[in-house]
Design a protein around this motif. Structure first.
Motif, PDB file in Angstrom:
ATOM      1  N   LEU A  44     -77.268  -7.703  18.592  1.00 38.28           N
ATOM      2  CA  LEU A  44     -78.498  -7.790  18.293  1.00 38.28           C
ATOM      3  C   LEU A  44     -79.217  -6.407  18.946  1.00 38.28           C
ATOM      4  O   LEU A  44     -79.771  -5.638  18.432  1.00 38.28           O
ATOM      5  CB  LEU A  44     -79.266  -8.845  19.292  1.00 38.28           C
ATOM      6  N   VAL A  45     -78.656  -5.926  20.167  1.00 35.90           N
ATOM      7  CA  VAL A  45     -79.136  -4.779  20.639  1.00 35.90           C
ATOM      8  C   VAL A  45     -78.624  -3.399  20.097  1.00 35.90           C
ATOM      9  O   VAL A  45     -79.459  -2.559  19.756  1.00 35.90           O
ATOM     10  CB  VAL A  45     -78.395  -4.682  22.273  1.00 35.90           C
ATOM     11  N   PHE A  46     -77.373  -3.723  19.637  1.00 27.96           N
ATOM     12  CA  PHE A  46     -76.928  -2.499  18.829  1.00 27.96           C
ATOM     13  C   PHE A  46     -77.544  -2.187  17.623  1.00 27.96           C
ATOM     14  O   PHE A  46     -77.871  -1.208  16.852  1.00 27.96           O
ATOM     15  CB  PHE A  46     -75.248  -2.479  18.734  1.00 27.96           C
ATOM     16  N   ALA A  47     -77.623  -3.686  16.801  1.00 31.30           N
ATOM     17  CA  ALA A  47     -78.322  -3.675  15.494  1.00 31.30           C
ATOM     18  C   ALA A  47     -79.616  -2.960  15.613  1.00 31.30           C
ATOM     19  O   ALA A  47     -80.281  -2.101  14.561  1.00 31.30           O
ATOM     20  CB  ALA A  47     -78.480  -4.685  15.110  1.00 31.30           C
ATOM     21  N   TYR A  48     -80.257  -3.202  16.903  1.00 39.39           N
ATOM     22  CA  TYR A  48     -81.681  -2.575  16.870  1.00 39.39           C
ATOM     23  C   TYR A  48     -81.598  -0.929  17.284  1.00 39.39           C
ATOM     24  O   TYR A  48     -82.309  -0.268  16.558  1.00 39.39           O
ATOM     25  CB  TYR A  48     -82.487  -3.214  17.921  1.00 39.39           C
ATOM     26  N   LYS A  49     -80.794  -0.689  18.203  1.00 39.50           N
ATOM     27  CA  LYS A  49     -80.563   0.397  18.567  1.00 39.50           C
ATOM     28  C   LYS A  49     -79.799   1.503  17.471  1.00 39.50           C
ATOM     29  O   LYS A  49     -80.529   3.005  17.437  1.00 39.50           O
ATOM     30  CB  LYS A  49     -79.563   0.851  19.696  1.00 39.50           C
ATOM     31  N   TYR A  50     -79.240   1.161  16.781  1.00 32.01           N
ATOM     32  CA  TYR A  50     -78.633   1.878  15.824  1.00 32.01           C
ATOM     33  C   TYR A  50     -79.180   1.627  14.294  1.00 32.01           C
ATOM     34  O   TYR A  50     -78.636   1.804  13.411  1.00 32.01           O
ATOM     35  CB  TYR A  50     -77.028   2.104  15.676  1.00 32.01           C
ATOM     36  N   ARG A  51     -80.538   1.135  14.216  1.00 32.95           N
ATOM     37  CA  ARG A  51     -80.901   0.688  12.998  1.00 32.95           C
ATOM     38  C   ARG A  51     -81.123   2.097  12.104  1.00 32.95           C
ATOM     39  O   ARG A  51     -81.208   3.021  12.425  1.00 32.95           O
ATOM     40  CB  ARG A  51     -82.234   0.028  13.160  1.00 32.95           C
ATOM     41  N   ALA A  52     -81.101   1.779  10.581  1.00 35.17           N
ATOM     42  CA  ALA A  52     -81.181   2.913   9.721  1.00 35.17           C
ATOM     43  C   ALA A  52     -82.481   3.303   9.788  1.00 35.17           C
ATOM     44  O   ALA A  52     -83.651   2.857   9.954  1.00 35.17           O
ATOM     45  CB  ALA A  52     -80.949   2.239   8.555  1.00 35.17           C
ATOM     46  N   ARG A  53     -82.249   4.904  10.158  1.00 39.15           N
ATOM     47  CA  ARG A  53     -83.877   5.648  10.256  1.00 39.15           C
ATOM     48  C   ARG A  53     -83.460   7.068   9.187  1.00 39.15           C
ATOM     49  O   ARG A  53     -82.161   7.315   9.207  1.00 39.15           O
ATOM     50  CB  ARG A  53     -84.019   6.145  11.632  1.00 39.15           C
TER      51      ARG A  53
END
Ligand code: CUA
Length: 349
Positions: free
Chosen positions: A48-57
């Motif tokens: 969850l943490v990494f999915a948020y931290k490295y979300r597509a931008r």
């Protein structure tokens, strides 16, 4: 920490610990549950943490990742060590569970559709209620007259298949007096769910009274004894005593009943009890002895050996003897066999 949490009520709904083995079983179980929780939080949390931290931008491009040898060693090494540790721990607990002390009090158990019969050394026999002394190792030697049954005492964390045609054993040393549930855990026909009994653990005084044939007062559920809680004693076991063949008046200890069987069934004609050799080998000192067969193999005489020798006498011929013994299949009941076995065991040298 584990035992602290367990003490605080985090017992995951397990039944009370009626034996020391139950305690060591639960420690392993709690360890496994908390270990699973730890890794669940680590993995899912990390995800969850990494999915948020490295979300597509817009403008964010993932760098090219190659392998990492130290990390891979860790990822393989840690789970391997953990699993080996769990195996070793499980083995130690299991070994304790299946190794009865040699001084254990023995009770003979017969499962039949759909009840439990217990035969004691003193010659008593009970249906569905197993009476045992507290703080003393008890070994159950079990068989079935019909189909597979499963013998399970949740409070003691012991469970064993009960198989027709052979003996299986379990043992326990009860620490909590009172009544403990006993279940059949193998689907054995119409009334399988009614094949319910109680293990009645008696204090030393009650044990003396019970053996002397005195009436025991009300015995509460073990949980009440343990925590003074209002325990729910539901589901009175269906006592199918009516299905049981009417047994003749039981007299004497189980070994004395066995001696009676030995004499009335004709065993005595060919087998001596004083060590002299007749048509067949003497049964004196037989139990626990190494028996040599004509085909060169050998075996230590235990319950299953004696049983097979009675039911299938020609399957193993003892060295120095002829294959002349007839089978006793169908001529001897499981209860008689149990008594006989206790008698043979008593004829140790
Ligand atoms: Cu016996 Cu289920």
């Amino acid at each position: 920490m584990i035992s602290l949490l367990a003490a605080a009520g985090f017992s995951f709904g397990l039944p009370i610990e009626g034996t020391d083995i139950a305690g060591s079983y639960d420690r392993l179980y709690h360890f496994l549950v908390w270990l699973s929780i730890f890794f669940f939080v680590l993995v899912v949390g990390g995800m969850l943490v990494f999915a948020y931290k490295y979300r597509a931008r817009p403008g964010l491009k993932t760098t090219y990742i190659t392998h990492s040898a130290p990390l891979e060693v860790l990822f393989i090494g840690i789970p391997t060590l953990l699993l080996l540790g769990i195996f070793a721990w499980g083995y130690v607990v299991y070994h304790d569970m299946i190794t009865p002390p040699s001084n254990a009090y023995e009770v003979r158990v017969t499962g039949k559709q759909w009840l439990w019969q217990f035969q004691y050394e003193n010659g008593k026999s009970t249906i569905n209620d197993l009476y045992v002394p507290m703080n003393r190792p008890v070994k159950l030697i079990m068989t079935s007259t019909d189909v597979l049954h499963g013998f399970f005492i949740p409070n003691f964390r012991v469970k064993q298949d009960v198989v027709p045609g052979m003996y299986s054993t379990i043992w326990f040393e009860a620490k909590v007096p009172g009544k403990h549930h006993l279940f059949c855990t193998e689907y054995c026909g119409t009334s399988h769910s009614g094949m319910i009994g109680r293990v009645v653990v008696l204090t030393p005084e009650q044990w003396v009274d019970w053996n002397a044939g005195k009436k025991l007062g009300d015995i509460p559920d073990a949980r009440e004894n343990l925590a003074q809680l209002s325990a729910d004693i539901s589901g009175e076991g269906i006592a199918n005593a009516a299905l049981l063949p009417k047994t003749p008046q039981q007299v004497g200890t189980l070994a004395m009943q066995g001696r009676n069987v030995f004499e009335t069934k004709g065993c005595v004609a060919c087998h001596s009890v004083d060590g002299t050799s007749k048509i067949g080998p003497s049964v004196k000192g037989l139990y626990g002895r190494r028996v040599q067969f004509v085909d060169g193999t050998h075996r230590t005489a235990d319950d299953n050996y004696v049983r097979e020798s009675i039911l299938h006498p020609n399957s193993q011929i003892v060295q120095g003897y002829q294959p002349v013994m007839p089978t006793f299949q169908g001529l001897i009941s499981e209860s008689e066999m149990n008594a006989l076995m206790t008698y043979v065991k008593e004829l140790k040298e």
